[in-house]
Scaffold this motif. Structure first.
Motif, PDB file in Angstrom:
ATOM      1  N   PRO A  31      97.678  17.346  71.612  1.00  0.00           N
ATOM      2  CA  PRO A  31      96.473  17.396  70.920  1.00  0.00           C
ATOM      3  C   PRO A  31      96.466  18.232  69.629  1.00  0.00           C
ATOM      4  N   ILE A  32      95.739  18.042  68.780  1.00  0.00           N
ATOM      5  CA  ILE A  32      95.377  19.020  67.692  1.00  0.00           C
ATOM      6  C   ILE A  32      93.766  19.073  67.491  1.00  0.00           C
ATOM      7  N   ALA A  33      93.221  20.395  67.570  1.00  0.00           N
ATOM      8  CA  ALA A  33      91.909  20.750  67.439  1.00  0.00           C
ATOM      9  C   ALA A  33      91.560  21.159  66.309  1.00  0.00           C
ATOM     10  N   LEU A  34      90.730  20.404  65.560  1.00  0.00           N
ATOM     11  CA  LEU A  34      90.132  20.847  64.267  1.00  0.00           C
ATOM     12  C   LEU A  34      88.656  21.039  64.294  1.00  0.00           C
ATOM     13  N   SER A  35      88.209  21.244  65.593  1.00  0.00           N
ATOM     14  CA  SER A  35      86.839  21.105  65.890  1.00  0.00           C
ATOM     15  C   SER A  35      86.091  22.526  66.037  1.00  0.00           C
ATOM     16  N   ILE A  36      86.435  23.395  66.792  1.00  0.00           N
ATOM     17  CA  ILE A  36      85.919  24.731  66.896  1.00  0.00           C
ATOM     18  C   ILE A  36      86.436  25.614  65.854  1.00  0.00           C
ATOM     19  N   GLY A  37      85.620  26.271  65.430  1.00  0.00           N
ATOM     20  CA  GLY A  37      85.690  27.341  64.237  1.00  0.00           C
ATOM     21  C   GLY A  37      86.045  28.693  64.783  1.00  0.00           C
ATOM     22  N   GLU A  38      87.369  28.609  65.605  1.00  0.00           N
ATOM     23  CA  GLU A  38      87.716  29.934  66.026  1.00  0.00           C
ATOM     24  C   GLU A  38      88.945  30.256  65.508  1.00  0.00           C
ATOM     25  N   PRO A  39      89.027  31.623  64.653  1.00  0.00           N
ATOM     26  CA  PRO A  39      90.395  31.834  64.198  1.00  0.00           C
ATOM     27  C   PRO A  39      91.643  31.777  64.775  1.00  0.00           C
ATOM     28  N   LYS A  40      92.634  31.473  64.437  1.00  0.00           N
ATOM     29  CA  LYS A  40      93.992  31.469  65.310  1.00  0.00           C
ATOM     30  C   LYS A  40      95.069  32.220  64.773  1.00  0.00           C
ATOM     31  N   HIS A  41      94.659  32.955  63.493  1.00  0.00           N
ATOM     32  CA  HIS A  41      95.784  33.586  62.991  1.00  0.00           C
ATOM     33  C   HIS A  41      95.807  35.073  63.685  1.00  0.00           C
ATOM     34  N   ARG A  42      97.099  35.649  63.769  1.00  0.00           N
ATOM     35  CA  ARG A  42      97.302  36.952  64.735  1.00  0.00           C
ATOM     36  C   ARG A  42      96.059  38.102  64.191  1.00  0.00           C
ATOM     37  N   SER A  43      95.616  38.532  65.224  1.00  0.00           N
ATOM     38  CA  SER A  43      95.002  39.730  64.888  1.00  0.00           C
ATOM     39  C   SER A  43      95.545  40.832  64.523  1.00  0.00           C
ATOM     40  N   PRO A  44      95.140  41.692  63.584  1.00  0.00           N
ATOM     41  CA  PRO A  44      95.938  42.963  63.318  1.00  0.00           C
ATOM     42  C   PRO A  44      96.507  43.961  64.485  1.00  0.00           C
ATOM     43  N   SER A  45      97.673  44.335  64.378  1.00  0.00           N
ATOM     44  CA  SER A  45      98.074  44.903  65.332  1.00  0.00           C
ATOM     45  C   SER A  45      97.587  46.309  65.460  1.00  0.00           C
ATOM     46  N   PHE A  46      97.183  46.988  64.301  1.00  0.00           N
ATOM     47  CA  PHE A  46      96.669  48.268  64.282  1.00  0.00           C
ATOM     48  C   PHE A  46      95.453  48.465  64.750  1.00  0.00           C
ATOM     49  N   VAL A  47      94.739  47.273  64.870  1.00  0.00           N
ATOM     50  CA  VAL A  47      93.194  47.100  65.516  1.00  0.00           C
ATOM     51  C   VAL A  47      93.635  47.332  66.843  1.00  0.00           C
ATOM     52  N   ALA A  48      94.412  46.525  67.561  1.00  0.00           N
ATOM     53  CA  ALA A  48      94.791  46.624  68.829  1.00  0.00           C
ATOM     54  C   ALA A  48      95.010  47.779  69.311  1.00  0.00           C
ATOM     55  N   GLU A  49      96.013  48.455  68.565  1.00  0.00           N
ATOM     56  CA  GLU A  49      96.606  49.930  68.882  1.00  0.00           C
ATOM     57  C   GLU A  49      95.376  50.951  68.717  1.00  0.00           C
ATOM     58  N   ALA A  50      94.364  50.802  68.043  1.00  0.00           N
ATOM     59  CA  ALA A  50      93.331  51.682  67.836  1.00  0.00           C
ATOM     60  C   ALA A  50      92.397  51.524  69.095  1.00  0.00           C
ATOM     61  N   LEU A  51      92.227  50.243  69.734  1.00  0.00           N
ATOM     62  CA  LEU A  51      91.675  49.745  70.709  1.00  0.00           C
ATOM     63  C   LEU A  51      92.282  50.380  72.073  1.00  0.00           C
TER      64      LEU A  51
END
Length: 399
Positions: A31-51
């Motif tokens: 399956p390949i979904a081009l339906s839901i507009g949910e970003p799939k690129h990697r989240s910024p690591s520095f934001v995760a670190e700040a969290l």
């Protein structure tokens, strides 16, 4: 129960599940979904670190207004991004953090609409379904402006009658648009501001896709840009909605902001105080890191640019499809029954896209999304390319 709930239509993805539930997809293809507009690129690591480094803030009640540092970071970003002169945006009065634009668009409508039989909320058609649901539950009626190919997939605002403008309480804009990717020119935005002054309505500009564009030298203007060109320092009747979801690949952070007219935001803050939707402090601190960095945003655009180039090269010879002004959607014309196209594509190629008619409403017997489908290029490049090749083979078989 609130009887306005009876006016809500099923969400497009509920309709899609019902449509696809009647068929069995090709078991030989993943399956390949081009339906839901949910970003799939990697989240910024520095934001995760700040969290992660601020998890002790979970022991603190957040305030609805948010911490000053976040509002200052947001105001600074608006100044850099939309050339807002320093000092025009007061972080204490013109900026309000929100838990993503979806929640904010809905709550904002409940705040602004003055219930009445003649109250209208005007929106593009096709549209993000929250605009419609928020209107019904606020005691207003939605009024739809078709976004057609002949008008660059933007509403023909000149065709709107004075009676509609008189009854309008909120005009929703989405630029770049969902699902069309169309951009509203700044001169049109200035004309709409003049109409808002004349007829006393609020412009609510949903700009959550504003950072997804193709030319690094010409970022798309927004409603704040129009205010700047008009010298409108008070942003009267103008409110913008932004989010980190698409810009920074952080849909799960649920972080965005509303900015603009201080008088309107004062009422919105009061509503939100009762609504109980303050952003957690650790989320606010992580958001500051995201708004203060553009390197990851430029890298994000480069990934989308690469996918659009590859997919359009594959599909353009067999499909009526154009590169949008922005966003991560394609809005091709499939020259026929869009629901049947989506169903058969899913059955034969195990690729999921959304019928355009599910994202629009019939007005006077015309559905402006009919005959089109929405493709969200959110999957990794290799998956998007494979999906495009399968779609091309599917179209060629259909003749």
């Amino acid at each position: 129960m609130n009887n306005a709930l009876n006016q809500l239509q099923p969400y497009p993805f509920e309709k899609l599940r019902a449509l696809l539930g009647s068929v069995t997809p090709n078991p030989d293809k993943r399956p390949i979904a081009l339906s839901i507009g949910e970003p799939k690129h990697r989240s910024p690591s520095f934001v995760a670190e700040a969290l992660a480094s601020n998890l002790e803030k979970m022991a603190v009640y957040p305030t609805t207004l948010g911490i000053p540092e976040l509002r200052e970071a947001i105001a600074g970003w608006c100044e850099r991004r939309f050339s807002v002169p320093n000092g025009w945006l007061d972080p204490a009065r013109h900026v309000l953090p929100v838990n993503g634009t979806r929640e904010a668009l809905f709550a904002f409508t409940q705040t602004v609409v003055n219930r009445g039989d003649d109250a209208l909320v005007v929106s593009p058609n096709p549209f993000y379904q929250i605009y419609e649901g928020a209107a019904f539950l606020a005691g207003a009626k939605p009024h739809y402006l078709p976004c057609l190919d002949e008008n660059g997939f933007n509403p023909d605002f000149d065709a709107v009658s004075p009676d509609i403008w008189k009854r309008c309480q909120i005009l929703f804009l989405c630029s770049p648009g969902n699902p069309t990717g169309a951009l509203i020119p700044v001169d049109v935005l200035k004309k709409l501001i003049a109409l808002a002054d004349e007829y006393d309505f609020v412009i609510a500009a949903d700009e959550c896709y504003s950072e997804l564009y193709f030319d690094e030298q010409t970022p798309p203007p927004g409603l704040l840009s129009a205010c700047v060109e008009l010298g409108r320092k008070d942003f009267k009747r103008c409110v913008v909605f932004h989010s980190l979801s698409k810009r920074s690949n952080l849909p799960g952070l649920r972080s965005g902001f509303v900015a603009g007219d201080a008088d309107i935001l004062k009422g919105f803050l009061l509503y939100r105080t009762y609504h109980g939707c303050a952003m957690p402090v650790q989320t606010q601190l992580a958001s500051i890191a995201a708004w203060n960095d553009e390197v990851h945003v430029r890298a994000n655009r480069a990934l989308y640019r690469e996918k659009f180039d590859a997919v359009l090269e594959i599909l353009s010879p067999v499909l009526d499809v154009q590169r949008p002004d922005g966003s991560f959607y394609l809005w091709p014309n499939v020259a026929g029954d869009d629901a049947a196209f989506c169903r058969d594509l899913f059955e034969q190629e195990h690729v999921t896209v959304v019928p355009g008619s599910y994202l629009s409403r019939d007005v006077d017997g015309v559905n402006p999304g009919a005959g089109r489908v929405r493709m969200a290029l959110v999957a990794p490049l290799a998956e998007c390319v494979e999906a495009a090749e399968r779609i091309r083979a599917f179209i060629q078989r259909r003749g």
